[in-house]
Design a protein around this motif. Structure first.
Motif, short mmCIF file in Angstrom:
data_model
loop_
_atom_site.label_atom_id
_atom_site.label_comp_id
_atom_site.label_asym_id
_atom_site.label_seq_id
_atom_site.Cartn_x
_atom_site.Cartn_y
_atom_site.Cartn_z
N GLU A 178 0.97 -1.35 -0.46
CA GLU A 178 -0.09 -0.33 -0.44
C GLU A 178 1.01 1.72 0.09
O GLU A 178 0.69 2.07 -0.74
CB GLU A 178 -1.50 -0.12 1.47
CG GLU A 178 -2.08 -1.21 1.03
CD GLU A 178 -2.98 -0.60 -0.46
OE1 GLU A 178 -3.14 -0.19 -0.14
OE2 GLU A 178 -3.34 -1.69 -1.13
N GLU A 179 1.58 1.16 1.10
CA GLU A 179 3.10 1.89 1.20
C GLU A 179 3.54 2.47 -0.38
O GLU A 179 4.03 3.41 -0.65
CB GLU A 179 3.94 2.44 1.86
CG GLU A 179 4.42 3.58 2.09
CD GLU A 179 5.96 2.73 3.08
OE1 GLU A 179 6.26 3.85 4.08
OE2 GLU A 179 6.35 2.32 3.63
N LEU A 180 4.01 1.71 -1.21
CA LEU A 180 4.48 0.92 -2.93
C LEU A 180 3.83 2.44 -3.43
O LEU A 180 4.35 2.79 -4.13
CB LEU A 180 5.22 0.51 -2.46
CG LEU A 180 5.46 0.09 -4.17
CD1 LEU A 180 7.00 0.96 -4.21
CD2 LEU A 180 6.20 -1.30 -4.73
N LYS A 181 2.20 1.59 -3.13
CA LYS A 181 1.65 2.06 -4.32
C LYS A 181 1.06 3.48 -4.18
O LYS A 181 1.16 4.78 -5.30
CB LYS A 181 -0.15 1.23 -4.14
CG LYS A 181 0.02 0.05 -4.78
CD LYS A 181 -1.18 -0.09 -5.22
CE LYS A 181 -1.79 -0.87 -4.17
NZ LYS A 181 -3.07 -1.91 -4.19
N GLN A 182 0.86 4.15 -2.70
CA GLN A 182 0.95 5.54 -1.85
C GLN A 182 1.97 6.28 -2.63
O GLN A 182 1.55 7.49 -3.49
CB GLN A 182 0.82 6.15 -1.31
CG GLN A 182 -0.66 5.12 -0.74
CD GLN A 182 -0.75 5.21 0.98
OE1 GLN A 182 0.09 5.86 1.40
NE2 GLN A 182 -2.08 5.29 1.57
N ILE A 183 2.99 6.15 -3.06
CA ILE A 183 4.53 6.83 -3.29
C ILE A 183 4.41 6.67 -4.85
O ILE A 183 5.06 7.40 -5.13
CB ILE A 183 5.47 5.47 -3.23
CG1 ILE A 183 6.02 5.90 -0.99
CG2 ILE A 183 6.89 6.25 -3.50
CD1 ILE A 183 6.71 4.73 -0.89
N ARG A 184 4.43 5.56 -5.54
CA ARG A 184 3.94 5.63 -7.05
C ARG A 184 3.34 6.49 -7.50
O ARG A 184 3.35 7.54 -8.99
CB ARG A 184 4.06 4.76 -6.99
CG ARG A 184 5.02 3.12 -7.15
CD ARG A 184 4.94 2.24 -7.90
NE ARG A 184 6.34 1.32 -8.01
CZ ARG A 184 6.06 0.17 -8.02
NH1 ARG A 184 5.01 -0.88 -8.26
NH2 ARG A 184 7.44 -0.48 -8.45
N ARG A 185 2.36 7.16 -6.61
CA ARG A 185 0.62 7.52 -7.37
C ARG A 185 1.57 9.16 -7.53
O ARG A 185 1.14 10.18 -7.74
CB ARG A 185 -0.37 7.65 -6.71
CG ARG A 185 -1.66 6.68 -6.84
CD ARG A 185 -3.01 6.48 -6.47
NE ARG A 185 -2.71 5.44 -5.99
CZ ARG A 185 -2.88 4.84 -4.57
NH1 ARG A 185 -3.14 5.63 -3.98
NH2 ARG A 185 -3.18 3.12 -4.17
N LYS A 186 1.85 9.46 -5.92
CA LYS A 186 2.48 10.96 -5.65
C LYS A 186 3.23 11.37 -6.25
O LYS A 186 3.61 11.90 -7.47
CB LYS A 186 3.43 11.03 -3.94
CG LYS A 186 2.64 12.33 -3.23
CD LYS A 186 2.38 12.82 -3.57
CE LYS A 186 2.79 14.22 -2.79
NZ LYS A 186 1.53 15.32 -3.23
#
Length: 99
Positions: free
Chosen positions: A46-54
């Motif tokens: 989830e953290e990786l997905k958020q970082i990629r989105r950001k």
């Protein structure tokens, strides 16, 4: 064949499922329990997905100033060319009139 693999095979047979199906359930459970460190936990995913989105959002936001600065630089260059041309033409006219 390792002991753990034999156990997995035995349990899968007892459950009436294929051993690979059971393994696909066990691996994420072991990861979440902290028993494996070769895979990302759900929270890490989830953290990786958020970082990629950001990151994607910041790249898009960064494109706007780049595009506008390129546009205004081109306009400024064109304006300077026009001004320089007018100055040269004005000097030429003065030279012709003086002669």
């Amino acid at each position: 064949m390792t002991l753990a693999r034999r156990r997995t095979t035995h349990v899968a047979k007892n459950l009436g499922i294929h051993k690979e199906a059971l393994r696909r359930w066990i691996r994420p459970a072991e990861t979440e329990a902290g028993e494996r460190d070769d895979r990302l936990t759900t929270a890490e995913w989830e953290e990786l997905k958020q970082i990629r989105r950001k990151n994607t959002e910041l790249r898009r936001a960064n494109e706007i100033p780049k595009a506008t600065s390129a546009f205004f630089a081109a306009e400024l260059c064109a304006t300077r060319r026009d001004v320089d041309r007018e100055v040269v033409e004005d000097h030429f006219r003065r030279a012709v009139v003086a002669a």
